[in-house]
Design a protein around this motif. Structure first.
Motif, PDB file in Angstrom:
ATOM      1  N   ILE A   1       0.790  -1.368   0.140  1.00  0.00           N
ATOM      2  CA  ILE A   1      -0.059  -0.041  -0.057  1.00  0.00           C
ATOM      3  C   ILE A   1       0.643   1.303  -0.079  1.00  0.00           C
ATOM      4  N   ALA A   2       0.394   2.302  -0.513  1.00  0.00           N
ATOM      5  CA  ALA A   2       1.146   3.699  -0.496  1.00  0.00           C
ATOM      6  C   ALA A   2       0.546   4.677   0.373  1.00  0.00           C
ATOM      7  N   SER A   3       1.176   5.361   1.281  1.00  0.00           N
ATOM      8  CA  SER A   3       0.510   6.236   2.378  1.00  0.00           C
ATOM      9  C   SER A   3      -0.030   7.449   1.430  1.00  0.00           C
ATOM     10  N   PRO A   4      -0.380   8.404   2.147  1.00  0.00           N
ATOM     11  CA  PRO A   4      -0.710   9.692   1.559  1.00  0.00           C
ATOM     12  C   PRO A   4       0.831  10.362   1.235  1.00  0.00           C
ATOM     13  N   VAL A   5       0.777  11.532   0.691  1.00  0.00           N
ATOM     14  CA  VAL A   5       2.198  12.179   0.301  1.00  0.00           C
ATOM     15  C   VAL A   5       2.339  13.255   1.203  1.00  0.00           C
ATOM     16  N   GLY A   6       3.588  13.247   1.439  1.00  0.00           N
ATOM     17  CA  GLY A   6       4.197  13.926   2.666  1.00  0.00           C
ATOM     18  C   GLY A   6       4.930  15.166   1.901  1.00  0.00           C
ATOM     19  N   GLU A   7       5.327  16.252   2.620  1.00  0.00           N
ATOM     20  CA  GLU A   7       6.491  17.216   1.875  1.00  0.00           C
ATOM     21  C   GLU A   7       7.372  17.839   3.048  1.00  0.00           C
ATOM     22  N   LEU A   8       8.498  17.954   2.495  1.00  0.00           N
ATOM     23  CA  LEU A   8       9.244  18.620   3.312  1.00  0.00           C
ATOM     24  C   LEU A   8       9.591  20.174   2.865  1.00  0.00           C
ATOM     25  N   ARG A   9       9.419  21.129   3.832  1.00  0.00           N
ATOM     26  CA  ARG A   9       9.632  22.559   3.647  1.00  0.00           C
ATOM     27  C   ARG A   9      11.012  22.882   4.062  1.00  0.00           C
ATOM     28  N   PHE A  10      11.706  23.680   3.337  1.00  0.00           N
ATOM     29  CA  PHE A  10      12.845  24.371   4.088  1.00  0.00           C
ATOM     30  C   PHE A  10      13.330  25.542   3.255  1.00  0.00           C
TER      31      PHE A  10
ATOM     32  N   TYR B   1      22.843  18.575   4.368  1.00  0.00           N
ATOM     33  CA  TYR B   1      23.089  17.531   5.778  1.00  0.00           C
ATOM     34  C   TYR B   1      22.571  18.649   6.825  1.00  0.00           C
ATOM     35  N   GLU B   2      22.988  19.659   6.914  1.00  0.00           N
ATOM     36  CA  GLU B   2      22.785  20.624   7.787  1.00  0.00           C
ATOM     37  C   GLU B   2      21.253  20.951   7.874  1.00  0.00           C
ATOM     38  N   THR B   3      20.510  20.878   6.718  1.00  0.00           N
ATOM     39  CA  THR B   3      19.191  21.192   6.722  1.00  0.00           C
ATOM     40  C   THR B   3      18.401  19.816   7.312  1.00  0.00           C
ATOM     41  N   LYS B   4      18.923  18.576   7.059  1.00  0.00           N
ATOM     42  CA  LYS B   4      18.362  17.432   7.442  1.00  0.00           C
ATOM     43  C   LYS B   4      18.490  17.281   9.043  1.00  0.00           C
ATOM     44  N   TYR B   5      19.356  17.631   9.553  1.00  0.00           N
ATOM     45  CA  TYR B   5      19.742  17.215  11.144  1.00  0.00           C
ATOM     46  C   TYR B   5      19.906  18.582  11.946  1.00  0.00           C
ATOM     47  N   THR B   6      19.440  19.629  11.653  1.00  0.00           N
ATOM     48  CA  THR B   6      19.308  20.597  12.557  1.00  0.00           C
ATOM     49  C   THR B   6      18.033  20.997  12.734  1.00  0.00           C
ATOM     50  N   GLU B   7      17.615  20.933  13.838  1.00  0.00           N
ATOM     51  CA  GLU B   7      16.250  20.903  14.554  1.00  0.00           C
ATOM     52  C   GLU B   7      15.620  22.481  13.876  1.00  0.00           C
ATOM     53  N   GLY B   8      14.618  22.382  13.520  1.00  0.00           N
ATOM     54  CA  GLY B   8      13.904  23.410  13.145  1.00  0.00           C
ATOM     55  C   GLY B   8      14.233  24.249  11.614  1.00  0.00           C
TER      56      GLY B   8
ATOM     57  N   THR C   1      12.400   7.209  13.655  1.00  0.00           N
ATOM     58  CA  THR C   1      12.113   7.455  15.055  1.00  0.00           C
ATOM     59  C   THR C   1      10.757   7.798  15.021  1.00  0.00           C
ATOM     60  N   THR C   2      10.249   7.961  16.166  1.00  0.00           N
ATOM     61  CA  THR C   2       8.849   8.239  16.333  1.00  0.00           C
ATOM     62  C   THR C   2       8.104   9.649  15.422  1.00  0.00           C
ATOM     63  N   THR C   3       9.434  10.448  15.435  1.00  0.00           N
ATOM     64  CA  THR C   3       9.061  11.603  14.500  1.00  0.00           C
ATOM     65  C   THR C   3       9.594  11.644  12.933  1.00  0.00           C
ATOM     66  N   SER C   4      10.046  10.545  12.670  1.00  0.00           N
ATOM     67  CA  SER C   4      10.654  10.511  11.343  1.00  0.00           C
ATOM     68  C   SER C   4       9.598  10.510  10.175  1.00  0.00           C
ATOM     69  N   MET C   5       9.857  10.822   8.889  1.00  0.00           N
ATOM     70  CA  MET C   5       8.920  10.855   8.031  1.00  0.00           C
ATOM     71  C   MET C   5       8.146   9.585   7.658  1.00  0.00           C
ATOM     72  N   TYR C   6       8.851   8.497   7.555  1.00  0.00           N
ATOM     73  CA  TYR C   6       8.343   7.206   7.108  1.00  0.00           C
ATOM     74  C   TYR C   6       7.011   6.819   8.349  1.00  0.00           C
ATOM     75  N   PRO C   7       7.456   6.801   9.798  1.00  0.00           N
ATOM     76  CA  PRO C   7       6.035   6.580  10.505  1.00  0.00           C
ATOM     77  C   PRO C   7       5.115   7.668  10.438  1.00  0.00           C
ATOM     78  N   LYS C   8       5.258   8.904  10.195  1.00  0.00           N
ATOM     79  CA  LYS C   8       4.276  10.001   9.877  1.00  0.00           C
ATOM     80  C   LYS C   8       3.482   9.490   8.824  1.00  0.00           C
TER      81      LYS C   8
END
Ligand code: ADP
Ligand code: MG
Ligand code: MG
Length: 339
Positions: free
Chosen positions: A225-234, A241-248, A308-315
């Motif tokens: 099955i495919a989930s709904p689509v999610g988006e990353l904004r930055f 790397y910095e954008t991926k791992y710096t909070e916020g 993690t519980t806040t990672s994109m895949y589980p979301k």
């Protein structure tokens, strides 16, 4: 009867710490009335740590040295019903550990040797998906030997794509070693960097405009099955790397605000890619949506995405109706399923 599960975490790649974070979440979520879970942390040197050292590594987030060679340990993995190789990147997500577990005859969560190896390599992924008719940016392959012996040939290949272009090690993740090259003069350092990290390098044409970055979670074996689509904004120029791992610095939006036709096209393409690459269990399929042209281009497939519980895949899967605990349980069930 309770199933005995071996949870592998850490590993030799640059995503060692990310994996430990994911493992802490998964350990807390696998229902104890159904599963008897033993974690084993793999050190950055590739050694499988004994229980006390594993516990320390999980608590502190950094693995100490010591431990056993993989081959000594895998024999003792035989008492397990299934393995959850929660490892990201080379020596974990790329078919190596999957090969070991296949040889040992132990079922495991996620894709097998073929799906893992092909999906890890950005060039192989593009080749397979191109033959499945899935839209992608234009690309070229370069190998280290060539870059050492005939750099002009590699530069000529880059020129065919035009600038700006992206230079990436073929087998890494987390944006490590990736450069956006805006002019010919920047090509050399970008290629030197990528070749210092991998023998195979991919050159990619940039999308026609800065793309929207959208992702889909796929879950299942033969009837995924495919989930709904999610988006990353930055704000950054690209998702580095910095954008991926710096909070916020980046935010996740599920579901993404997209025309229904575009969402459907993305989800359907994710399922086709999952099948074309012989993936199993789970994958996060990442796309570029170029709003100005309406193009949906598949970027990459991650066979063991951040967990993690806040990672994109589980979301994403949560939006499809799977709570975190239900999701990890389902993944173990899929591993035990006959395929
Ligand atoms: P990784 O496996 O390290 O995540 P990606 O291939 O996803 O590597 O590239 C990292 C980021 O670089 C992407 O999320 C995107 O922001 C940018 N990027 C990569 N390739 C392109 C491209 N061809 N066009 C536009 N942006 C790109
Ligand atoms: Mg990746
Ligand atoms: Mg990516």
């Amino acid at each position: 009867m309770k199933r005995r599960i071996l949870l592998l975490a850490g590993g030799q790649s640059g995503e060692h710490e990310v994996s430990l974070m994911s493992a802490r979440s998964v350990l807390g979520a696998l229902p104890r009335d159904r599963f008897d879970v033993t974690p084993v942390v793999i050190s950055k040197e590739g050694r499988w740590l004994p229980p006390t050292e594993t516990q320390k590594a999980l608590e502190s987030g950094a693995a100490p040295t010591g431990g056993d060679l993989v081959l000594h340990r895998v024999a003792s993995a035989e008492g397990y019903d299934a393995v959850f190789p929660l490892l990201h990147g080379p020596m974990g997500e790329d078919g190596t550990v999957q090969g070991l577990l296949t040889l040992a005859g132990i079922p495991f969560v996620g894709s097998g040797v073929l799906g893992s190896a092909v999906s890890m390599d950005k060039v192989m992924t593009k080749q397979v998906l191109a033959s499945a008719g899935i839209p992608q940016v234009a690309w070229r392959l370069a190998v280290r030997r060539e870059w050492q012996r005939a750099p002009q040939a590699v530069e000529a290949r880059a020129a065919e794509l035009g600038f700006p272009l992206f230079v990436k090690p073929a087998n890494l993740g987390s944006s490590v070693g990736i450069s956006k090259v805006s002019a010919a003069a920047e090509l050399r350092p970008a290629l030197d960097l990528a070749f210092s990290l991998d023998r195979r390098v991919i050159l990619e044409a940039m999308t026609a405009h800065k793309p929207r970055e959208v992702e889909v979670g796929v879950l299942g074996n033969d009837a995924p099955i495919a989930s709904p689509v999610g988006e990353l904004r930055f704000e950054a120029d690209f998702y580095d790397y910095e954008t991926k791992y710096t909070e916020g610095l980046a935010t996740m939006h599920v579901p993404a605000d997209l025309p229904p036709e575009v969402s459907e096209r993305i989800r359907e393409t994710a399922l086709r890619a999952f099948r074309a690459l012989d993936c199993a269990g789970l994958a996060r399929v990442d796309f570029f949506y170029v709003e100005e042209t309406g193009e949906v281009l598949l970027n990459e497939v991650n066979t063991m995405p951040g967990f993690t519980t806040t990672s994109m895949y589980p979301k994403l899967l949560e939006a499809a109706g799977y709570g975190y605990s239900e999701l990890v349980t389902r993944l173990v069930e899929l591993a035990l399923e006959e395929r």
